[in-house]
Design an enzyme around this catalytic site. Structure first.
Site, PDB file in Angstrom:
ATOM      1  N   GLY A  31      -1.634 -13.018  -3.498  1.00  0.00           N
ATOM      2  CA  GLY A  31      -2.921 -13.571  -3.084  1.00  0.00           C
ATOM      3  C   GLY A  31      -3.909 -12.460  -2.840  1.00  0.00           C
ATOM      4  O   GLY A  31      -3.533 -11.291  -2.689  1.00  0.00           O
ATOM      5  N   GLU A  89       7.091  -3.896  -1.950  1.00  0.00           N
ATOM      6  CA  GLU A  89       5.962  -4.047  -2.870  1.00  0.00           C
ATOM      7  C   GLU A  89       5.117  -2.768  -2.896  1.00  0.00           C
ATOM      8  O   GLU A  89       4.713  -2.253  -1.849  1.00  0.00           O
ATOM      9  CB  GLU A  89       5.127  -5.248  -2.394  1.00  0.00           C
ATOM     10  CG  GLU A  89       3.952  -5.613  -3.269  1.00  0.00           C
ATOM     11  CD  GLU A  89       3.206  -6.841  -2.715  1.00  0.00           C
ATOM     12  OE1 GLU A  89       3.738  -7.531  -1.812  1.00  0.00           O
ATOM     13  OE2 GLU A  89       2.081  -7.099  -3.180  1.00  0.00           O
ATOM     14  N   LYS A 100       5.982 -11.624   4.864  1.00  0.00           N
ATOM     15  CA  LYS A 100       5.708 -10.325   4.232  1.00  0.00           C
ATOM     16  C   LYS A 100       4.955  -9.467   5.240  1.00  0.00           C
ATOM     17  O   LYS A 100       3.922  -9.890   5.766  1.00  0.00           O
ATOM     18  CB  LYS A 100       4.875 -10.536   2.967  1.00  0.00           C
ATOM     19  CG  LYS A 100       4.103  -9.320   2.473  1.00  0.00           C
ATOM     20  CD  LYS A 100       3.527  -9.548   1.077  1.00  0.00           C
ATOM     21  CE  LYS A 100       2.167  -8.891   0.913  1.00  0.00           C
ATOM     22  NZ  LYS A 100       1.605  -9.123  -0.435  1.00  0.00           N
ATOM     23  N   LEU A 101       5.488  -8.284   5.491  1.00  0.00           N
ATOM     24  CA  LEU A 101       4.852  -7.375   6.439  1.00  0.00           C
ATOM     25  C   LEU A 101       4.145  -6.259   5.694  1.00  0.00           C
ATOM     26  O   LEU A 101       4.735  -5.612   4.829  1.00  0.00           O
ATOM     27  CB  LEU A 101       5.904  -6.721   7.355  1.00  0.00           C
ATOM     28  CG  LEU A 101       6.765  -7.642   8.207  1.00  0.00           C
ATOM     29  CD1 LEU A 101       7.731  -6.795   9.038  1.00  0.00           C
ATOM     30  CD2 LEU A 101       5.903  -8.518   9.111  1.00  0.00           C
ATOM     31  N   LYS A 102       2.904  -6.027   6.044  1.00  0.00           N
ATOM     32  CA  LYS A 102       2.211  -4.854   5.537  1.00  0.00           C
ATOM     33  C   LYS A 102       2.777  -3.645   6.282  1.00  0.00           C
ATOM     34  O   LYS A 102       2.976  -3.709   7.506  1.00  0.00           O
ATOM     35  CB  LYS A 102       0.711  -4.985   5.803  1.00  0.00           C
ATOM     36  CG  LYS A 102       0.059  -6.107   5.000  1.00  0.00           C
ATOM     37  CD  LYS A 102       0.003  -5.748   3.524  1.00  0.00           C
ATOM     38  CE  LYS A 102      -0.890  -6.695   2.751  1.00  0.00           C
ATOM     39  NZ  LYS A 102      -1.007  -6.304   1.332  1.00  0.00           N
ATOM     40  N   ASP A 118       5.040  -4.768   2.073  1.00  0.00           N
ATOM     41  CA  ASP A 118       4.021  -4.353   1.101  1.00  0.00           C
ATOM     42  C   ASP A 118       3.336  -3.093   1.615  1.00  0.00           C
ATOM     43  O   ASP A 118       2.717  -3.105   2.677  1.00  0.00           O
ATOM     44  CB  ASP A 118       2.991  -5.475   0.923  1.00  0.00           C
ATOM     45  CG  ASP A 118       1.976  -5.174  -0.174  1.00  0.00           C
ATOM     46  OD1 ASP A 118       2.070  -4.102  -0.806  1.00  0.00           O
ATOM     47  OD2 ASP A 118       1.092  -6.027  -0.400  1.00  0.00           O
ATOM     48  N   LYS A 140      -0.862 -11.605  -9.777  1.00  0.00           N
ATOM     49  CA  LYS A 140      -2.123 -12.056  -9.176  1.00  0.00           C
ATOM     50  C   LYS A 140      -3.069 -12.310 -10.324  1.00  0.00           C
ATOM     51  O   LYS A 140      -3.492 -11.361 -11.015  1.00  0.00           O
ATOM     52  CB  LYS A 140      -2.725 -10.960  -8.285  1.00  0.00           C
ATOM     53  CG  LYS A 140      -2.029 -10.769  -6.962  1.00  0.00           C
ATOM     54  CD  LYS A 140      -2.765  -9.730  -6.142  1.00  0.00           C
ATOM     55  CE  LYS A 140      -2.023  -9.460  -4.851  1.00  0.00           C
ATOM     56  NZ  LYS A 140      -2.567  -8.274  -4.153  1.00  0.00           N
ATOM     57  N   ASP A 184       2.576  -4.467  -7.654  1.00  0.00           N
ATOM     58  CA  ASP A 184       1.371  -5.289  -7.488  1.00  0.00           C
ATOM     59  C   ASP A 184       0.220  -4.540  -8.178  1.00  0.00           C
ATOM     60  O   ASP A 184      -0.063  -4.783  -9.370  1.00  0.00           O
ATOM     61  CB  ASP A 184       1.114  -5.507  -5.984  1.00  0.00           C
ATOM     62  CG  ASP A 184      -0.212  -6.185  -5.663  1.00  0.00           C
ATOM     63  OD1 ASP A 184      -0.982  -6.492  -6.591  1.00  0.00           O
ATOM     64  OD2 ASP A 184      -0.510  -6.414  -4.465  1.00  0.00           O
ATOM     65  N   SER A 214       1.429 -13.362   4.491  1.00  0.00           N
ATOM     66  CA  SER A 214       1.270 -11.904   4.505  1.00  0.00           C
ATOM     67  C   SER A 214       0.727 -11.510   5.880  1.00  0.00           C
ATOM     68  O   SER A 214      -0.323 -11.990   6.287  1.00  0.00           O
ATOM     69  CB  SER A 214       0.306 -11.496   3.393  1.00  0.00           C
ATOM     70  OG  SER A 214       0.082 -10.104   3.406  1.00  0.00           O
ATOM     71  N   ASN A 274       1.080  -1.198  -0.282  1.00  0.00           N
ATOM     72  CA  ASN A 274      -0.244  -0.937  -0.883  1.00  0.00           C
ATOM     73  C   ASN A 274      -0.453   0.555  -1.163  1.00  0.00           C
ATOM     74  O   ASN A 274      -1.480   1.125  -0.769  1.00  0.00           O
ATOM     75  CB  ASN A 274      -1.368  -1.500  -0.004  1.00  0.00           C
ATOM     76  CG  ASN A 274      -1.426  -3.017  -0.021  1.00  0.00           C
ATOM     77  OD1 ASN A 274      -1.149  -3.665   0.991  1.00  0.00           O
ATOM     78  ND2 ASN A 274      -1.756  -3.604  -1.157  1.00  0.00           N
TER      79      ASN A 274
END
Ligand code: OSB
Ligand code: MG
Length: 380
Positions: A303, A226, A173-175, A201, A275, A251, A147, A203
């Site tokens: 994670g 995500e 995985k790129l934020k 992702d 998770k 998530d 990540s 968030n």
């Protein structure tokens, strides 16, 4: 096992580099570790669990001080009262159910008890799950993804991603967040070529009206997007899943098996990030895996920047058959210069070998753990 005392330890762990997401920047972690000490028929026993709550309630409502507070005031007293003579990990969820929410706090207690029980039996979590060996009888290995935090510039991002490719990670995985998305993903896809699996992702950083914007990501042939929308916005995710071709993965929204089943039925969850900490523990994580497998929804193991305690158990879980996508189970050194376990997770040829030490798969480096401990509260 009968519980003699519980230690709630807080540890301070600096990260090797700051980790930026759409909800904030982490540079140091303040982690709550639960130790249960008890007695079994054949001697004393010991188990450890890691609470994945972050320092601030910005990823989810839980945060580390709150988790410790609810454990001390509400969860541990209920366990002591319900099971004065002994406790089985399988009963923890039911005993703690009257307390609403707090899955991360509950999951850490259950994990510590499960660890103690398995250690006493000389069995590993991987043995319990049947994931210690693969179909050929060889030690199981799982593909390792990494990540990558949000970077200020595309050039810095590319340098970081190249470093992880050199380390062997098989999936990136790129934020992302508004303003650091399409251009960043385009540049990374260009760097890594068409064959390296890529996902993003958010968030919860986007709005329902961002469908057209997010559909621009379809051109980069990614595994998934995500959690683009708010935790509560299941219908919004279902609508987005119609507007965007890239599969929508949840998530933050998934906190139980029931809720996951509903999100799938509503078309909001095309892929699930499991998770264990977020869903209330490893036993609920297994139930979510099982229901997703039955419904043919791919899952992967997320994670929470865990130490070797959480990372070892996640690796054993991620070898279950429904985990068909690489997880965020990177080497311990992705985040920490030194881990609190004697057998930290490593990545070799892009894979992690499933740990098979008895218990949840790790042994504590007591000396180092003591050196990073900032407080210990003992409840007996
Ligand atoms: O959303 O997956 C997330 C870390 C902390 C909180 C939330 C998330 C993450 C990560 C890192 O993406 C996962 C890891 O490698 O531990
Ligand atoms: Mg996430």
């Amino acid at each position: 096992m009968s519980l003699e005392r519980v230690e709630l330890r807080r540890i301070a762990m600096p990260l090797v580099s700051p980790f930026r997401t759409s909800f904030g920047v982490e540079s140091d972690r303040d982690i709550l570790i639960v130790r249960v000490v008890g007695a079994a028929d054949d001697g004393s026993l010991d188990g450890w669990g890691e609470c994945v709550a972050l320092a601030e309630p910005t990823y989810s409502a839980e945060y580390v001080d709150g988790a410790q507070h609810v454990m001390e005031g509400h969860l541990l007293p209920r366990l002591a009262e319900a099971a004065p003579a002994g406790i089985d990990a399988a009963d923890v969820g039911r005993i703690l159910a009257p307390v609403h929410g707090h899955p991360m706090a509950k999951g850490a207690i259950e994990a510590a008890i499960l660890d103690a029980q398995l250690r006493a039996a000389g069995v590993s979590f991987a043995d319990l799950l049947g994931t210690a060996t693969d179909a050929d009888g060889e030690p199981s290995r799982i593909p390792s993804g990494v990540s990558v935090g949000i970077h200020d510039s595309v050039d810095e991002l590319l340098a970081t991603v190249q470093g992880y490719l050199d380390d062997g990670y098989v999936r990136i995985k790129l934020k992302i967040e508004p303003g650091s998305d399409i251009e960043h993903v385009a540049a990374v896809r260009d760097l890594i070529g068409p064959d390296v699996p890529l996902q993003v992702d958010a968030n919860t950083a986007y709005r329902r009206t961002d469908g057209e914007h997010l559909a621009q990501l379809d051109q980069f042939d990614m595994l998934l997007i995500e959690q683009p929308l708010a935790e509560e916005d299941i219908i919004g995710h279902a609508r987005l899943a119609d507007e965007v071709e890239t599969p929508i993965c949840l998530d933050e929204s998934l906190v139980s098996a029931e809720g996951t089943a509903d999100a799938i039925d509503l078309g909001a969850c095309e892929i699930a990030n499991i998770k264990p900490g977020r869903v209330g523990g490893y036993l609920e994580a297994i139930r979510i895996h099982d229901l997703c497998l039955a419904r043919e929804v791919p899952v992967w193991c997320g994670g929470m920047v865990e130490t070797g305690i959480g990372r070892a158990a996640n690796a054993a879980l991620a070898a279950l058959p429904g985990f068909t996508l690489p997880g965020d189970i990177s080497a311990s050194t992705r985040f920490y210069a030194r881990d609190i376990v004697t057998d930290p997770i490593t990545v070799v040829d892009g894979h992690v070998t499933v740990p098979t030490a008895s218990g949840m798969g790790f042994d504590i480096d007591r000396e180092f753990l003591d050196s990073v401990t900032t407080s210990t509260t003992t409840i007996s």
